[in-house]
Design a protein around this motif. Structure first.
Motif, PDB file in Angstrom:
ATOM      1  N   ILE A  20       0.846  -1.192   0.000  1.00  0.00           N
ATOM      2  CA  ILE A  20       0.000   0.000   0.000  1.00  0.00           C
ATOM      3  C   ILE A  20       0.883   1.245   0.000  1.00  0.00           C
ATOM      4  N   LYS A  21       0.346   2.335  -0.505  1.00  0.00           N
ATOM      5  CA  LYS A  21       1.079   3.598  -0.505  1.00  0.00           C
ATOM      6  C   LYS A  21       0.094   4.749  -0.299  1.00  0.00           C
ATOM      7  N   HIS A  22       0.663   5.920   0.011  1.00  0.00           N
ATOM      8  CA  HIS A  22      -0.125   7.135   0.251  1.00  0.00           C
ATOM      9  C   HIS A  22      -1.081   6.971   1.439  1.00  0.00           C
ATOM     10  N   ARG A  44       4.547   4.323   2.559  1.00  0.00           N
ATOM     11  CA  ARG A  44       4.488   3.300   1.519  1.00  0.00           C
ATOM     12  C   ARG A  44       5.130   2.052   2.098  1.00  0.00           C
ATOM     13  N   VAL A  45       4.419   0.955   2.049  1.00  0.00           N
ATOM     14  CA  VAL A  45       4.955  -0.287   2.590  1.00  0.00           C
ATOM     15  C   VAL A  45       4.634  -1.416   1.623  1.00  0.00           C
ATOM     16  N   ASN A  46       5.611  -2.280   1.414  1.00  0.00           N
ATOM     17  CA  ASN A  46       5.424  -3.383   0.479  1.00  0.00           C
ATOM     18  C   ASN A  46       6.273  -4.580   0.894  1.00  0.00           C
ATOM     19  N   VAL A  47       5.856  -5.743   0.445  1.00  0.00           N
ATOM     20  CA  VAL A  47       6.595  -6.977   0.676  1.00  0.00           C
ATOM     21  C   VAL A  47       6.661  -7.761  -0.632  1.00  0.00           C
ATOM     22  N   SER A  48       7.471  -8.804  -0.618  1.00  0.00           N
ATOM     23  CA  SER A  48       7.501  -9.730  -1.749  1.00  0.00           C
ATOM     24  C   SER A  48       6.337 -10.714  -1.632  1.00  0.00           C
ATOM     25  N   LEU A  49       5.902 -11.243  -2.752  1.00  0.00           N
ATOM     26  CA  LEU A  49       4.795 -12.213  -2.747  1.00  0.00           C
ATOM     27  C   LEU A  49       5.188 -13.422  -3.590  1.00  0.00           C
ATOM     28  N   PRO A  50       5.291 -14.607  -2.974  1.00  0.00           N
ATOM     29  CA  PRO A  50       5.645 -15.809  -3.730  1.00  0.00           C
ATOM     30  C   PRO A  50       4.612 -16.138  -4.798  1.00  0.00           C
ATOM     31  N   ALA A  91       6.466 -13.003   4.375  1.00  0.00           N
ATOM     32  CA  ALA A  91       7.214 -12.609   3.183  1.00  0.00           C
ATOM     33  C   ALA A  91       8.717 -12.810   3.396  1.00  0.00           C
ATOM     34  N   GLN A  92       9.463 -12.758   2.316  1.00  0.00           N
ATOM     35  CA  GLN A  92      10.915 -12.906   2.364  1.00  0.00           C
ATOM     36  C   GLN A  92      11.636 -11.560   2.395  1.00  0.00           C
ATOM     37  N   SER A  93      10.979 -10.507   1.914  1.00  0.00           N
ATOM     38  CA  SER A  93      11.601  -9.184   1.876  1.00  0.00           C
ATOM     39  C   SER A  93      10.516  -8.118   1.980  1.00  0.00           C
ATOM     40  N   GLY A  94      10.937  -6.901   2.308  1.00  0.00           N
ATOM     41  CA  GLY A  94       9.965  -5.824   2.417  1.00  0.00           C
ATOM     42  C   GLY A  94      10.626  -4.464   2.488  1.00  0.00           C
ATOM     43  N   GLU A  95       9.815  -3.438   2.277  1.00  0.00           N
ATOM     44  CA  GLU A  95      10.275  -2.054   2.329  1.00  0.00           C
ATOM     45  C   GLU A  95       9.233  -1.198   3.040  1.00  0.00           C
ATOM     46  N   LEU A  96       9.716  -0.205   3.774  1.00  0.00           N
ATOM     47  CA  LEU A  96       8.827   0.729   4.456  1.00  0.00           C
ATOM     48  C   LEU A  96       9.403   2.129   4.332  1.00  0.00           C
TER      49      LEU A  96
END
Length: 260
Positions: A20-22, A44-50, A91-96
């Protein structure tokens, strides 16, 4: 109820980033003087999705952000928030990333009158197979005065408002205050920008810029040299954009370097 997100997908595509973002989040930022500043941040936050999963669980992002907004953030604390998001989403990875306006009291250079100055800042954390990485970002408005214009003109020289954007990364056990990074950046311009100026102050900033003409290349190189010498910084990006007052375009320069 049936969980559609957990259904198996057969298209064989691992998604690198989904989230999701904003999303508006109130944050408590600890200042250098140990006081706190509450800011309104865009997250903004996101992860990887297998490839086997049809979708991620969007509500879980919001749940963790809602919990973490009550903690004092120095920037590096983002790691704990991101680790919980990755765990909750399996998840295996993510960003915030948080983007926000940070306010500092800044006094006019001659009359010494205080006023609030806003700076666009960001905290960003990343976790992947290489480990955790934190990035501190800030955009600083400054004044530049054209050396060429000063050299060839009998009277005056054109100057412009410019923005210096810096993003720095450093180890988890280190820290850089926003106040210190902003001060470093402002020292590399023809003259800083102030929120409040009386006539005596206008005279000062005009003459200071005149005595210190700089191209965007000059500004960029001065920032780069100082960041190279900054012992805490492992990696940095610098961008300088001057909104030209006599041209219908911007002057622009960029540099990325890593000490690792």
């Amino acid at each position: 109820m049936k969980d559609i997100q957990n259904l198996k997908d057969t298209r064989n595509v691992d998604i690198q980033k989904v989230g999701i973002k904003h999303i508006d989040v109130p944050l408590i930022i600890q200042r250098k003087n140990k006081s706190n500043q509450v800011v309104s941040a865009k997250a903004r936050v996101n992860v990887s999705l297998p490839r086997d999963y049809k979708g991620t669980h969007m509500s879980r992002f919001v749940e963790v952000l809602n919990e973490w907004q009550h903690k004092n953030l120095l920037g590096i604390d983002i790691k704990g928030c991101l680790e919980k998001i990755i765990t909750n989403l399996d998840a295996q990875s993510g960003e915030l990333q948080f983007k926000f306006k940070y306010f500092l009291e800044k006094c006019s250079p001659v009359t010494n009158l205080p006023a609030q100055m806003a700076y666009d800042c960001s905290f960003e954390g990343r976790i992947n197979s290489d480990g955790y990485k934190f990035i501190l970002g800030v955009e600083v408005p400054v004044t530049t005065l054209c050396p060429c214009s000063k050299e060839i003109s009998d009277n005056g020289a054109h100057n412009q408002r410019a923005f210096i954007t810096v993003r720095v990364s450093y180890d988890e056990d280190k820290h850089i205050w926003l106040e210190d990074l902003i001060s470093l950046i402002e020292s590399c311009a023809s003259c800083p920008v102030y929120p409040l100026l009386k006539r005596e102050d206008e005279k000062y900033v005009t003459e200071k810029a005149w005595d210190n003409p700089k191209f965007v290349e000059d500004v960029l190189r001065d920032v780069v040299v100082k960041l190279r010498e900054y012992p805490v910084v492992n990696e940095f990006e610098v961008e300088c954009e001057a909104f030209e007052s006599i041209h219908n375009h911007s002057a622009w320069a960029y540099q990325h370097e890593s000490k690792l």
